[in-house]
Design a protein around this motif. Structure first.
Motif, short mmCIF file in Angstrom:
data_model
loop_
_atom_site.label_atom_id
_atom_site.label_comp_id
_atom_site.label_asym_id
_atom_site.label_seq_id
_atom_site.Cartn_x
_atom_site.Cartn_y
_atom_site.Cartn_z
N ALA A 95 0.96 -1.04 -0.01
CA ALA A 95 0.14 -0.02 -0.11
C ALA A 95 1.15 1.45 -0.03
N ILE A 96 2.04 1.39 0.91
CA ILE A 96 2.91 2.27 0.89
C ILE A 96 3.49 2.71 -0.64
N MET A 97 3.74 1.57 -1.20
CA MET A 97 4.45 1.70 -2.43
C MET A 97 3.52 2.19 -3.55
N ASP A 98 2.10 1.55 -3.62
CA ASP A 98 1.27 1.94 -4.56
C ASP A 98 0.92 3.56 -4.56
N LYS A 99 1.10 3.93 -3.24
CA LYS A 99 0.77 5.49 -3.10
C LYS A 99 2.02 6.26 -3.33
N LYS A 100 3.19 5.69 -3.51
CA LYS A 100 4.50 6.26 -4.02
C LYS A 100 4.91 7.13 -2.69
N LEU A 101 4.91 6.52 -1.59
CA LEU A 101 5.35 7.09 -0.28
C LEU A 101 6.72 6.73 -0.07
N ALA A 102 7.15 5.70 -0.87
CA ALA A 102 8.48 5.32 -0.36
C ALA A 102 9.07 4.84 -1.74
N ALA A 103 10.41 4.78 -1.69
CA ALA A 103 11.07 4.14 -2.95
C ALA A 103 11.62 2.42 -2.57
N TYR A 104 11.59 2.41 -1.39
CA TYR A 104 11.94 0.94 -1.08
C TYR A 104 11.58 0.47 0.39
N VAL A 105 11.07 -0.59 0.66
CA VAL A 105 10.44 -1.11 1.74
C VAL A 105 11.21 -2.44 2.10
N ASN A 106 11.95 -2.41 3.18
CA ASN A 106 12.38 -3.67 3.64
C ASN A 106 11.50 -4.44 4.62
N ASP A 150 21.55 10.83 7.53
CA ASP A 150 22.63 11.83 7.74
C ASP A 150 23.66 11.66 6.63
N GLN A 151 23.75 10.39 6.24
CA GLN A 151 24.80 10.24 4.86
C GLN A 151 24.47 9.07 4.44
N GLY A 152 24.86 8.73 3.26
CA GLY A 152 24.54 7.43 2.55
C GLY A 152 25.41 7.54 1.06
N ASN A 153 25.02 6.51 0.32
CA ASN A 153 25.54 6.50 -0.91
C ASN A 153 24.77 7.54 -1.91
N PRO A 154 25.44 8.67 -2.19
CA PRO A 154 24.81 9.42 -2.96
C PRO A 154 23.86 9.17 -4.37
N LEU A 155 24.26 8.05 -5.02
CA LEU A 155 23.53 7.54 -5.99
C LEU A 155 22.38 6.81 -5.52
N TYR A 156 22.49 6.29 -4.50
CA TYR A 156 21.05 5.61 -3.75
C TYR A 156 20.22 6.72 -3.29
N LEU A 157 20.81 7.79 -2.74
CA LEU A 157 19.76 8.84 -2.26
C LEU A 157 19.42 9.52 -3.47
N LYS A 158 19.95 9.64 -4.63
CA LYS A 158 19.42 10.21 -5.81
C LYS A 158 18.22 9.23 -6.33
N TRP A 159 18.43 8.21 -6.00
CA TRP A 159 17.44 7.10 -6.72
C TRP A 159 16.06 7.33 -5.84
N ILE A 160 16.33 7.57 -4.50
CA ILE A 160 15.16 7.57 -3.68
C ILE A 160 14.26 8.86 -4.12
N ASP A 161 15.15 9.81 -4.51
CA ASP A 161 14.48 10.97 -4.90
C ASP A 161 13.68 11.05 -6.39
N GLU A 162 14.30 9.99 -7.12
CA GLU A 162 13.74 9.78 -8.42
C GLU A 162 12.46 9.02 -8.22
N ASN A 163 12.58 8.29 -7.33
CA ASN A 163 11.28 7.45 -7.15
C ASN A 163 9.90 7.96 -6.24
N VAL A 164 10.23 8.91 -5.31
CA VAL A 164 9.24 9.30 -4.47
C VAL A 164 8.95 10.76 -4.89
N PRO A 165 7.78 11.07 -5.45
CA PRO A 165 7.47 12.44 -5.88
C PRO A 165 7.60 13.32 -4.82
N ARG A 166 8.02 14.69 -5.26
CA ARG A 166 7.95 15.90 -4.32
C ARG A 166 6.87 16.04 -4.01
N ASP A 167 6.56 16.91 -2.88
CA ASP A 167 5.28 17.22 -2.25
C ASP A 167 4.59 18.33 -3.44
#
Length: 136
Positions: free
Chosen positions: A52-63, A119-136
């Protein structure tokens, strides 16, 4: 009055400076993304909420983490149970909407939903989150 105005503007000016620095250098602004932790009764509920979270595009990834033992107080009594934990990777700006949505579909009376800023992370992964979760 001028000092009060400067103090009020300081967080805003800092935020704008960070955004400008990030835009010019491509650096990450700490706290732009968050991980939400959501406790679920069982794997079926966890998968339903994750989908449901993914269907609403509220996240890029759920473990969906495996069953774990939990101890907690409920109505003054110590309880022992098992739960499944979701790790939800998203934009920090989506945390309130995510929390409200999960509370609306979660079977627990008081669902365990908390978030931690990244706080920090793989820049490419964080950019990927941006690309998959729409802005407000």
């Amino acid at each position: 009055e001028v000092l009060a105005l400067l103090l009020l503007l300081c967080p805003l000016l800092r935020a704008l400076a960070l955004l400008l620095h990030s835009a010019l250098t491509g650096s990450y602004i700490p706290g732009t993304h968050s991980i939400a932790l959501v406790s679920c009764l069982n794997e079926h509920v966890a998968k339903d909420i994750a989908r449901a979270i993914m269907d609403k595009k509220l996240a890029a990834y759920v473990n969906i983490l495996p069953k774990s033992s939990v101890l907690y107080f409920w109505k003054g009594e110590l309880e022992e149970s098992t739960e499944i934990l979701l790790l939800v990777k998203t934009r920090t700006s989506k945390i309130e909407e995510l929390s409200n949505y999960v509370r609306s579909i979660h079977p627990f009376e008081i669902p365990g939903i908390i978030s931690l800023p990244i706080d920090q992370g793989n820049p490419l992964y964080l950019k990927w989150i941006d690309e998959n979760v729409p802005r407000d």
